[in-house]
Every structure is written in C-alpha cells, then in structure tokens.
Design an enzyme around this catalytic site. Sequence first.
Site, PDB file in Angstrom:
ATOM      1  N   ASP A   1     -18.519 -35.969  17.369  1.00 11.75           N
ATOM      2  CA  ASP A   1     -17.568 -35.332  18.285  1.00 11.75           C
ATOM      3  C   ASP A   1     -17.096 -36.380  19.285  1.00 11.75           C
ATOM      4  O   ASP A   1     -17.808 -37.344  19.591  1.00 11.75           O
ATOM      5  CB  ASP A   1     -18.233 -34.153  19.021  1.00 11.75           C
ATOM      6  CG  ASP A   1     -17.216 -33.140  19.514  1.00 11.75           C
ATOM      7  OD1 ASP A   1     -17.232 -31.997  19.023  1.00 11.75           O
ATOM      8  OD2 ASP A   1     -16.376 -33.502  20.387  1.00 11.75           O
TER       9      ASP A   1
ATOM     10  N   ASN B   1      -5.916   2.127  16.481  1.00  8.18           N
ATOM     11  CA  ASN B   1      -5.493   2.462  17.849  1.00  8.18           C
ATOM     12  C   ASN B   1      -4.293   3.408  17.842  1.00  8.18           C
ATOM     13  O   ASN B   1      -4.225   4.351  18.634  1.00  8.18           O
ATOM     14  CB  ASN B   1      -5.136   1.183  18.618  1.00  8.18           C
ATOM     15  CG  ASN B   1      -6.376   0.356  18.926  1.00  8.18           C
ATOM     16  OD1 ASN B   1      -7.501   0.854  18.827  1.00  8.18           O
ATOM     17  ND2 ASN B   1      -6.173  -0.894  19.290  1.00  8.18           N
TER      18      ASN B   1
ATOM     19  N   TYR C   1      -7.723  -0.322  -3.965  1.00 11.55           N
ATOM     20  CA  TYR C   1      -6.546   0.446  -4.385  1.00 11.55           C
ATOM     21  C   TYR C   1      -5.363   0.191  -3.447  1.00 11.55           C
ATOM     22  O   TYR C   1      -5.531   0.132  -2.232  1.00 11.55           O
ATOM     23  CB  TYR C   1      -6.904   1.941  -4.393  1.00 11.55           C
ATOM     24  CG  TYR C   1      -6.093   2.713  -5.410  1.00 11.55           C
ATOM     25  CD1 TYR C   1      -6.444   2.713  -6.751  1.00 11.55           C
ATOM     26  CD2 TYR C   1      -4.965   3.410  -5.023  1.00 11.55           C
ATOM     27  CE1 TYR C   1      -5.689   3.403  -7.686  1.00 11.55           C
ATOM     28  CE2 TYR C   1      -4.201   4.101  -5.957  1.00 11.55           C
ATOM     29  CZ  TYR C   1      -4.576   4.095  -7.275  1.00 11.55           C
ATOM     30  OH  TYR C   1      -3.815   4.765  -8.202  1.00 11.55           O
ATOM     31  N   TYR C   2      -4.187   0.082  -3.990  1.00 19.63           N
ATOM     32  CA  TYR C   2      -2.924  -0.161  -3.262  1.00 19.63           C
ATOM     33  C   TYR C   2      -2.781  -1.601  -2.750  1.00 19.63           C
ATOM     34  O   TYR C   2      -1.806  -1.899  -2.068  1.00 19.63           O
ATOM     35  CB  TYR C   2      -2.767   0.765  -2.039  1.00 19.63           C
ATOM     36  CG  TYR C   2      -2.667   2.235  -2.362  1.00 19.63           C
ATOM     37  CD1 TYR C   2      -1.701   2.713  -3.229  1.00 19.63           C
ATOM     38  CD2 TYR C   2      -3.546   3.147  -1.777  1.00 19.63           C
ATOM     39  CE1 TYR C   2      -1.605   4.066  -3.512  1.00 19.63           C
ATOM     40  CE2 TYR C   2      -3.460   4.501  -2.046  1.00 19.63           C
ATOM     41  CZ  TYR C   2      -2.491   4.950  -2.932  1.00 19.63           C
ATOM     42  OH  TYR C   2      -2.401   6.284  -3.201  1.00 19.63           O
TER      43      TYR C   2
ATOM     44  N   GLY D   1       6.840   4.949  -3.187  1.00 18.01           N
ATOM     45  CA  GLY D   1       7.819   6.032  -3.290  1.00 18.01           C
ATOM     46  C   GLY D   1       7.112   7.303  -3.683  1.00 18.01           C
ATOM     47  O   GLY D   1       5.918   7.455  -3.404  1.00 18.01           O
TER      48      GLY D   1
ATOM     49  N   CYS E   1       5.203  12.185  -1.886  1.00 20.43           N
ATOM     50  CA  CYS E   1       4.282  12.353  -0.744  1.00 20.43           C
ATOM     51  C   CYS E   1       4.387  11.248   0.309  1.00 20.43           C
ATOM     52  O   CYS E   1       4.660  11.530   1.478  1.00 20.43           O
ATOM     53  CB  CYS E   1       2.849  12.432  -1.239  1.00 20.43           C
ATOM     54  SG  CYS E   1       2.566  13.889  -2.232  1.00 20.43           S
TER      55      CYS E   1
ATOM     56  N   LYS F   1       7.573  11.095   2.621  1.00 25.21           N
ATOM     57  CA  LYS F   1       7.716  12.320   3.420  1.00 25.21           C
ATOM     58  C   LYS F   1       6.642  12.383   4.513  1.00 25.21           C
ATOM     59  O   LYS F   1       6.938  12.653   5.682  1.00 25.21           O
ATOM     60  CB  LYS F   1       7.591  13.516   2.459  1.00 25.21           C
ATOM     61  CG  LYS F   1       7.348  14.855   3.080  1.00 25.21           C
ATOM     62  CD  LYS F   1       7.321  15.943   2.013  1.00 25.21           C
ATOM     63  CE  LYS F   1       5.984  16.047   1.283  1.00 25.21           C
ATOM     64  NZ  LYS F   1       4.882  16.581   2.050  1.00 25.21           N
TER      65      LYS F   1
ATOM     66  N   LYS G   1       6.265   6.391 -10.930  1.00 21.61           N
ATOM     67  CA  LYS G   1       4.969   5.967 -11.459  1.00 21.61           C
ATOM     68  C   LYS G   1       4.990   6.144 -12.974  1.00 21.61           C
ATOM     69  O   LYS G   1       5.641   7.073 -13.467  1.00 21.61           O
ATOM     70  CB  LYS G   1       3.909   6.880 -10.862  1.00 21.61           C
ATOM     71  CG  LYS G   1       2.531   6.296 -10.726  1.00 21.61           C
ATOM     72  CD  LYS G   1       1.554   7.396 -10.435  1.00 21.61           C
ATOM     73  CE  LYS G   1       1.087   7.401  -8.995  1.00 21.61           C
ATOM     74  NZ  LYS G   1       0.041   8.391  -8.751  1.00 21.61           N
TER      75      LYS G   1
ATOM     76  N   ARG H   1      11.586  11.749  -7.441  1.00 21.01           N
ATOM     77  CA  ARG H   1      11.769  11.920  -5.998  1.00 21.01           C
ATOM     78  C   ARG H   1      11.303  10.668  -5.235  1.00 21.01           C
ATOM     79  O   ARG H   1      10.170  10.241  -5.362  1.00 21.01           O
ATOM     80  CB  ARG H   1      11.014  13.154  -5.498  1.00 21.01           C
ATOM     81  CG  ARG H   1      11.668  14.451  -5.940  1.00 21.01           C
ATOM     82  CD  ARG H   1      10.816  15.622  -5.610  1.00 21.01           C
ATOM     83  NE  ARG H   1       9.545  15.599  -6.317  1.00 21.01           N
ATOM     84  CZ  ARG H   1       8.552  16.448  -6.101  1.00 21.01           C
ATOM     85  NH1 ARG H   1       8.668  17.379  -5.171  1.00 21.01           N
ATOM     86  NH2 ARG H   1       7.441  16.367  -6.786  1.00 21.01           N
TER      87      ARG H   1
END
Length: 464
Positions: free
Chosen positions: A30, A230, A261-262, A270, A273, A276, A329, A336
Amino acid sequence: MNISIFGLGYVGCVGAACLAKLGHKVVGVDVNENKVRLMNEGKPTIIEEGIAELCQEAHEKGLMSATTVAAEGIAQTEVSFIVVGTPSSPEGHLNLNYIYTVAGRIGRALKEKKERGDLNYMHLVAIRSTVLPGTNQKVGEIITEESGLERGKDFTVVSNPEFLREGTSVEDYFNPPLTLVGTDSEYAEKVFREMYKDIKAEFICTDIKVAEMMKYVNNTYHALKIVFGNEVGNICKGLDIDSHKVMEIFCKDKQLNISPYYFKPGFAYGGSCLPKDMKALKTLAHDLYVDVPVIESIFQSNENQKKKAVQAIMAKGKRNIGVLGLSFKAGTDDLRCSPIVDVVETLLGKGYNIHIYDKNVKVSELTGTNKDFIMAKIPHLQHFVTDNLDEVCQKSDVLVVTNKEKDFVDVLKKYPGKIIVDLVRQWKEVDYDGIYDGLSWGNINMNTVAQGKAINMDFKQTEF
Ligand SMILES: NC(=O)c1ccc[n+]([C@@H]2O[C@H](COP(=O)([O-])OP(=O)(O)OC[C@H]3O[C@@H](n4cnc5c(N)ncnc54)[C@H](O)[C@@H]3O)[C@@H](O)[C@H]2O)c1
C-alpha cells in the site's frame, strides 16, 4: 501460495487476513505507510468483527507482512491481487486511475523479476476491485507496455470480484454466495480453484467480461430490491396495510418472485395480467399521492423494448417480414397486450409486408376481449396470419422469432440465409450461415454474422 495484495483498505485487509487463515503467505502493498506499519505489527487497517484476531494469528505464524514497495511484493509472490479503490468521478464515471497506477507498478516489478531470471512461471494478477468490463484487458495492456512481457505466457490477468459486505466481511469472505473467476487461462483456473479450495461455495469460472459485469448487475439489483420494497411499503402505508407482512409473503414465493423465473433478457412483457395490474398499482399510488418512480418507469422500459425490436427489424433494410408467433406466449391464442402486436402495428403503418405464423390464432374463432383488442390494433389480421410456417418463411427476408414455440427450432436449418431477429433467445447457440441478431444479447456463436453493434468502451477518467 505466495500472494501479494495491492491495496490494504477494507477489501485488501480482509482478503489478506482471510487468505492467511486459509494457509497462504501474504504480502500487503500500500502507498499508505501507516497501513503498512499496522499490518507489519499484526494489526488490521480497519475495524471489523474477527479481523483483529485473524491479523494477530497471521502475524504470529509469519504469514502476513506488508511493504510500500511494489517490487518487494512481486519479488516474493506468484499471485497478485489488485484491491485499490475505484471511486466515482464527479460526473459519475468510474475512476480507474488507482487500478492503472498499480498495473504500471506491477508491470515494472515483473520486468525486474524477469531480468533477474526469477520469472520462470506465469504470474497471475487478479483484479478484486469493482471495475467495468474491459478493465481486465486494459490492465493487461498496461502490464505488457511497462514490462515488455507477454500476456498468457509470462503473466495473465484474472477477474475475481469481491462480494463481501462491510460489517460482516470476514464471515462473508469465508461464506460467499459464490466464487467467481473470469479467465481464459486453464492454468489460472487451476491455481484459483486450489487457492479457494477450503471455501465452501460454488466455484464458477467464466468469460472475463462476464465476471467483470457481475458485480454491477448484483449491486444494481440489490439497490432495485431496496427501492422496490420501499415503494411497496409507501403504497401499503397509504392504505394502512402492514408492508412487512406483504413483503414477507412476497418472499415466500420461490417459484415466481424469488427465483430465476423472468430473469432472461428478451422481449417485452405482455398478456392479460401484467400490463393491467401494473397500471392499476401505479394509478392507486398516484391517487394516494405516493411517488413511485421505479414502479412507474417499468412501463416505459417495457415500451422501449418494443421500440428496440422495431429498430432491430428495420435495421435489416428488408421489406418482407415474417413474424413467427403473435400471441403473448407460446401455446396460447391470447393476443391481449401481446407486445409483438404493437411491433406489427408499427411496421404495417410504415408500409412493411408482414406475414405472420401462429398456429394457435384462428381469426374467425377469436372472441370477447381478445377479439376486441386485436381488431382495434390490426383490423385486417386475417390477411396477414396463417398456420403455414413454410409459407411465411418462404415469403419473408427477415424472420422475427417472438416466442419459444418448438416449431421454430428448425427454421435456421430449413431456411439458410434468412435474416433472423430473435426476440426470445430461441437458440442457446447458433451455428448458422446467415445473419442472426439477438434482441438483448450479442453474438452467441463465432460462425454467425451478427449485426449487433460493438460496445464502445470509453474509459473516461478524472485526474486527481
Ligand atoms: N468496501 C466494500 O465493502 C467492498 C466490497 C466489495 C468490493 N469492493 C471494491 O473493492 C475495491 C476496494 O475497496 P475498499 O473499500 O477496500 O477501498 P479502500 O479505499 O478502503 O482501500 C483502497 C486502498 O488502496 C490503497 N492504494 C491506493 N493507491 C495505491 C497504490 N498505487 N498502490 C497500493 N495501494 C494503493 C489505498 O491507500 C487504500 O488503502 C473497490 O473497487 C470497491 O468498490 C468494496
């Protein structure tokens, strides 16, 4: 092993003490004389639970010393960690000056070692500091420039990010979530496996840039978790709901919430669900006068992904576009809020010839909100959609793959030369004699002529 550690701050001090505990001989380096003195007296440079005892033990066993002279550290060791600070510049860029300074010193010290005839092995330099992708390569270039030595022969540079948290750093060092090593050297992998053999965590050896990227992805996600929790809390408070009960239950769902997942980079979300329900929670927060900038920005980010898909398709410069999959999917006829419908609507508006394959979508059989949605977006859908995959592929110059329907897997083999825009990473790797472009990933095989843009690496720094 004999290991030098450049930087005896938080991470360097913990690393030195813990590596000594694992039985390695450690030399700290250092520029700060006080820190070097402390280490030479067997004392830590920081305050942290358990560190004083570890330093004392290492000192008594003769496993820990320190110096301000880089060449002394390099002379005694075969592996060197770079653990200096990487602060932000006032503009938010990463300041890599300390890293590059150390790289220069290591380079000059290695040159001296070589000239003395002592460099008869491949010296490993491991970047433990948090640095952006590309830094490993740059550090290697600096070492070569300063030493005249060859990367991959006399030395190599490994990326080995640190995952500890202050406050529990010693505990975290011995129990990390995983051990990550980014290297292209089999020898380096072997040495690091041996070095960390007593650390009971999965050892992952990967591409250098993947390893460099991980810490930023991790920390940004951690920050996202905090602000998401939060914002949920603030909405709950506005409704007099116990936010801690909500988040406790949220965390119990290990299938969809706290799970992989995801988490795959790909196309926009899309369906009936998510869009919306996202909108409903956002509007509820608005009505409660609760600011939720992160939740609000999710919608915009999703819209951007659709725009990115349109741009990727248009960039191919062809007019005949085949869309493989229209529903939101695979295995459903639910149109939709299917994000590809927006992409198709935009392309039709720009005069592109669109051919859609979706075996599940039978226009005459669509009913209810599903029918209402698609008729409002693409009123003449029956002219574009078919259940004949070959017909769509033959008529199109660009094939846009929008879901992971099994039928699409053979398209590359059957239609060589077609331009593929893959929105969902239908293929893990592509051995394809054509143009393949992944929406949110680059080349996945060297044989592919991809049209992805090269990342512009910009090492902006601030002078100190
Ligand atoms: N602190 C954490 O909890 C943590 C956790 C994970 C990763 N990191 C990353 O690790 C790196 C180091 O963080 P830190 O908190 O230990 O920093 P720090 O500021 O505590 O320590 C940096 C040390 O480097 C020394 N130094 C500066 N220039 C030097 C040179 N030319 N030669 C030798 N030593 C030199 C300084 O004197 C100082 O002792 C950063 O990139 C940080 O982002 C930190």
